[in-house]
Design an enzyme around this catalytic site. Structure first.
Site, PDB file in Angstrom:
ATOM      1  N   GLU A 169       0.848  -1.224  -0.081  1.00 33.21           N
ATOM      2  CA  GLU A 169       0.114  -0.106  -0.063  1.00 33.21           C
ATOM      3  C   GLU A 169       0.886   1.349  -0.075  1.00 33.21           C
ATOM      4  OE1 GLU A 169      -3.319   0.176   2.379  1.00 33.21           O
ATOM      5  OE2 GLU A 169      -4.215  -1.750   1.772  1.00 33.21           O
ATOM      6  N   GLU A 379      -5.633  -8.633   0.520  1.00 34.11           N
ATOM      7  CA  GLU A 379      -6.491  -8.054   1.768  1.00 34.11           C
ATOM      8  C   GLU A 379      -7.929  -7.814   1.411  1.00 34.11           C
ATOM      9  OE1 GLU A 379      -4.587  -5.198   4.462  1.00 34.11           O
ATOM     10  OE2 GLU A 379      -2.566  -5.875   3.726  1.00 34.11           O
TER      11      GLU A 379
HETATM   12  C1  BG6 Z   1      -4.332  -2.472   5.311  1.00 32.69           C
HETATM   13  C2  BG6 Z   1      -2.916  -2.800   5.480  1.00 32.69           C
HETATM   14  O1  BG6 Z   1      -4.383  -1.217   4.627  1.00 32.69           O
HETATM   15  O2  BG6 Z   1      -5.297  -2.693   6.087  1.00 32.69           O
HETATM   16  C3  BG6 Z   1      -2.975  -3.527   6.900  1.00 32.69           C
HETATM   17  O3  BG6 Z   1      -2.284  -3.254   4.756  1.00 32.69           O
HETATM   18  C4  BG6 Z   1      -3.990  -3.225   7.933  1.00 32.69           C
HETATM   19  O4  BG6 Z   1      -1.707  -3.606   7.533  1.00 32.69           O
HETATM   20  C5  BG6 Z   1      -5.448  -3.312   7.200  1.00 32.69           C
HETATM   21  O5  BG6 Z   1      -4.081  -3.796   9.154  1.00 32.69           O
HETATM   22  C6  BG6 Z   1      -6.627  -2.865   8.105  1.00 32.69           C
HETATM   23  O6  BG6 Z   1      -6.425  -1.712   8.555  1.00 32.69           O
HETATM   24  P1  BG6 Z   1      -6.408  -1.619  10.205  1.00 32.69           P
HETATM   25  O7  BG6 Z   1      -6.359  -0.011  10.135  1.00 32.69           O
HETATM   26  O8  BG6 Z   1      -7.749  -1.696  10.282  1.00 32.69           O
HETATM   27  O9  BG6 Z   1      -5.643  -2.309  10.748  1.00 32.69           O
END
Ligand code: BG6
Length: 482
Positions: A169, A379
């Site tokens: 990201e 993700e």
């Molecule tokens: C993504 C990242 O942006 O979102 C992760 O790659 C992150 O590292 C995930 O944990 C979820 O975001 P958050 O802020 O809820 O942890």
């Protein structure tokens, strides 16, 4: 397109099903066995009342148990990151053999269980030593140091790992500004230097791609942007153009460069008008142009809406919701470009993230239309306040509902002709979130700990684990449409 039920093709037989994590969020052992701190480790320690990466989910000590659980779930892939300061504690120089061995054991353990490793080279954990020595991403020295780290990774693991991802990201790190500590001297200073930082990251990305070709010729490598579809607030042409602007300046600018290897006229103009354009040195253009990627990995959790924002409007930085009480999110404004607004058609999570499974299909279609490359999902997930109930279970039906709807949309995207070859939701076990410690849980497996007490860190299969297991083991034939 809509399809009659009997015309929805299944997932390809070799589709990779798994889940996702990152080193600082799951491993713990932040200063153990030779590892030294990263910038993001320090960042997690500064968040009062939140679990830090010191213990996290203790995966470093429990990885065998975790990968046994992945095998039980029927996984064929696992996406995780390697910690640069675990391999090279000072960022440059001496290699930490215990760190090298840890990832060999993890990768060998996955392969022994029939699980394909998908490895991210960098997931926010810049060695703190490099930040202290030369302010990390602000110095070109980081390109050589990152290259040495990548060389080590490809030499050690390149023959075993078929897929590598470059910088997690990168677009969001720049767009969010002070999210993970990049704005160490304030957001205003960061905004002036953001394109130089971004350019150095681009050179690191290209360097990694080239080294992969040289040292791990059988592996494939791709970028992993945070991808958020941008819908126009209305059919008013000003709003539609604002959505196009938002899409360009939060994600397409990055993808265009990674795929086409050069900054477009639009990018150059935008960088010039918003900060200082990057300093281009001899060889930069050639390096960027010499690193085409094999695939694109997508992280998608939500969608956004963009509306017109006049030049005379006041600029406003994005404000992320960091405590899970709905209504905290601050919509950013970029005069002359776009402003973000709420979507009246979608519900939100407790952290004000739009719940939009169809946005995942939109993302896959959109990215494939633009770049014509194979795609994987690295993700996608539902952050929630999970509760361990007296029956010793976690009844996370909301997560099942979300993931089910998302996987349906992946299947529909495949029906549309998009070559998606892997799905890895965030996350396998619970882990610490970027801004909300352990309170914002994503896992299929519950980790028994609180913010300030690691308790016994026991692994407890959530209801979503069993549901996902049926989807995975049936290659999407069960658990989706019935
Ligand atoms: C993504 C990242 O942006 O979102 C992760 O790659 C992150 O590292 C995930 O944990 C979820 O975001 P958050 O802020 O809820 O942890």
């Amino acid at each position: 397109m809509e399809y009659p039920a009997d015309q929805i093709v299944g997932f390809p037989e070799n589709f990779l099903w798994g889940a996702s994590s990152s080193a600082f969020q799951v491993e713990g052992a932040a200063e153990e066995d030779g590892k030294k701190l990263s910038t993001v480790d320090l960042n997690t320690r500064r968040k009062e009342g939140r679990a830090s990466s010191d213990v996290a989910a203790d995966h470093y000590h429990r990885f065998e148990e975790d990968i046994d659980l992945m095998a039980e779930a029927g996984f064929s892939s696992y996406r995780f990151s390697i910690s640069w300061p675990r391999l090279i504690p000072d960022g440059a120089g001496a290699v930490n053999q215990k760190g090298v061995e840890f990832y060999h054991k993890l990768i060998d353990g996955l392969i022994a269980r029939g699980i394909t490793p998908i490895v991210t080279l960098f997931h926010y954990d810049l060695p703190l030593a490099l930040q202290e020595r030369y302010r990390g991403w602000r110095s070109r020295q980081v390109i050589d140091d990152f290259a040495a780290y990548c060389r080590l990774v490809f030499t050690e693991y390149g023959a075993k790992v078929p897929y590598f991802l470059t910088l997690n990201e990168q677009n969001m790190q720049i767009v969010y500004g002070d999210w993970l500590g990049l704005a160490d001297q304030g957001v205003a200073e960061f905004r002036q230097s953001q394109w130089q930082i971004n350019h150095i990251m681009n050179l690191c990305h290209a360097t990694a791609v080239r080294l992969c070709r040289e040292l791990a010729p059988n592996a494939k490598i791709g970028p992993v942007p945070g991808y958020v579809p941008l819908y126009p607030a209305s059919p008013r042409p000003e709003d539609v153009l604002a959505a196009l602007n938002a899409d360009e300046v939060t994600q397409k600018m990055w993808l265009d460069l990674w795929v086409h290897g050069e900054y477009s006229n639009f990018q150059m103009r935008y960088m010039h008008d918003h900060g200082t354009p990057p300093e281009m040195l001899l060889g930069d253009t050639e390096l960027l142009a010499s690193a085409p990627v094999d695939f694109i990995a997508i992280n998608n959790y939500r969608s956004n809406v963009a509306a017109y924002c006049g030049l005379d409007d006041q600029s406003r930085e994005i404000g992320l919701n960091k405590d899970g009480v709905p209504g905290q999110f601050v919509y950013p404004k970029h005069p002359g470009v776009f402003q973000q607004t709420a979507n009246p058609y979608l519900k939100m999570t407790d952290w004000d993230w739009e719940i939009d499974p169809m946005g995942l299909r939109f993302s896959l279609r959109d990215v494939h239309n633009h770049y014509q490359l194979p795609l994987m999902i690295t993700e996608n997930g539902f952050g929630a306040h999970d509760t361990l109930t007296p029956d010793g279970r976690v009844h996370d039906q909301y997560r099942i509902d979300y993931l089910k709807a998302c996987i349906q949309q992946v299947q529909l995207a495949i029906n549309d002709g998009v070559p998606v070859f892997s799905y890895n939701p965030w996350s396998f076990t619970d882990l610490i979130s970027t801004g909300n410690g352990i309170s914002k849980r994503y896992g299929l497996v519950y980790v028994n700990r609180t913010e300030d007490d690691p308790l016994d860190l026991a692994r407890i299969r959530k209801d979503s684990f069993y549901w996902y297991q049926s989807v995975v083991t049936s290659n999407g034939r069960l658990g989706l449409w019935g």
